[in-house]
Design an enzyme around this catalytic site. Structure first.
Site, PDB file in Angstrom:
ATOM      1  N   GLU A  53      37.089  43.091  44.612  1.00  0.00           N
ATOM      2  CA  GLU A  53      36.664  43.719  43.367  1.00  0.00           C
ATOM      3  C   GLU A  53      35.161  43.988  43.395  1.00  0.00           C
ATOM      4  O   GLU A  53      34.387  43.155  43.860  1.00  0.00           O
ATOM      5  CB  GLU A  53      37.005  42.805  42.178  1.00  0.00           C
ATOM      6  CG  GLU A  53      36.730  43.449  40.844  1.00  0.00           C
ATOM      7  CD  GLU A  53      37.206  42.597  39.673  1.00  0.00           C
ATOM      8  OE1 GLU A  53      37.084  43.068  38.536  1.00  0.00           O
ATOM      9  OE2 GLU A  53      37.694  41.476  39.888  1.00  0.00           O
ATOM     10  N   ASP A  85      43.580  34.129  38.565  1.00  0.00           N
ATOM     11  CA  ASP A  85      42.705  34.586  39.654  1.00  0.00           C
ATOM     12  C   ASP A  85      43.509  35.051  40.872  1.00  0.00           C
ATOM     13  O   ASP A  85      43.142  36.023  41.531  1.00  0.00           O
ATOM     14  CB  ASP A  85      41.730  33.473  40.044  1.00  0.00           C
ATOM     15  CG  ASP A  85      40.767  33.150  38.917  1.00  0.00           C
ATOM     16  OD1 ASP A  85      40.013  34.041  38.504  1.00  0.00           O
ATOM     17  OD2 ASP A  85      40.780  31.995  38.430  1.00  0.00           O
ATOM     18  N   ASP A 139      39.476  38.078  44.748  1.00  0.00           N
ATOM     19  CA  ASP A 139      38.859  38.119  43.423  1.00  0.00           C
ATOM     20  C   ASP A 139      37.762  37.053  43.448  1.00  0.00           C
ATOM     21  O   ASP A 139      38.039  35.877  43.252  1.00  0.00           O
ATOM     22  CB  ASP A 139      39.892  37.818  42.340  1.00  0.00           C
ATOM     23  CG  ASP A 139      39.291  37.838  40.940  1.00  0.00           C
ATOM     24  OD1 ASP A 139      38.385  38.657  40.694  1.00  0.00           O
ATOM     25  OD2 ASP A 139      39.727  37.027  40.104  1.00  0.00           O
TER      26      ASP A 139
END
Length: 179
Positions: A66, A138, A7
């Site tokens: 992502e 996160d 991430d």
């Protein structure tokens, strides 16, 4: 096989490591790479070094990350894109394939709804991986990214996604991750 989920962020980059050799994904590690520099070039260097360290330590076979999304602040979106690009280049330099997933697709895969908030993602990641404690936001996002890739690799999707695909005429085995 080991999957490294990332991430990306210019201040905090979350990571999650899963072993998907067995029928059910197994948690290995998760955490955050905390960026301490003020200068953008140094921040990106720290992202690269942190991801490289994870790759050397855990030896993943694939990386999932992502996709970039357009934030309200274009400057923030650019910084996020640069951190993301740095992580992708690091993985590519280590000879690893990189798979990208949209935020909505990740939330759908893990929680059953693409509109889930961070708390719901944390809760489901904790439950799906049978963790004793809730990971940081996160890190949970990175684990969700790795889970999404694990599901895409094996053709496993949430029941709502299978139902939606069947209603469109596509079988759940026809699912292919977006690249």
């Amino acid at each position: 096989m080991i999957i490294l989920g990332i991430d990306p962020g210019s201040r905090i980059t979350g990571y999650g490591v899963l072993d998907v050799s067995a029928l059910r994904p197994r948690y290995i590690a998760s955490g955050c790479i905390r960026i301490r520099a003020d200068d953008l070039a140094q921040k990106l260097a720290q992202v690269y070094a942190g991801v490289a360290e994870l790759i050397i330590q855990y030896r993943p076979g694939e990386v999932a990350i992502e996709q970039v999304f357009m934030a309200r602040n274009p400057d923030s979106a650019l910084k996020l894109g640069q951190a993301r690009g740095t992580a992708i280049v690091c993985a590519a330099n280590h000879g690893l394939p990189v798979h990208e997933y949209a935020a909505r697709q990740i939330k759908q895969s893990v929680t059953g709804t693409g509109a889930a908030d961070k708390t719901q993602v944390q809760h489901m990641v904790t439950a799906l991986l049978s963790l004793n404690a809730r990971p940081a936001a996160d890190a949970a996002d990175a684990l969700a990214i790795a889970l999404t890739h694990a599901h895409a690799r094996t053709g496993l999707l949430g029941h709502k996604e299978r139902r939606r695909r069947r209603s469109r005429g596509a079988g759940w085995r026809d699912f292919r991750p977006e690249s």
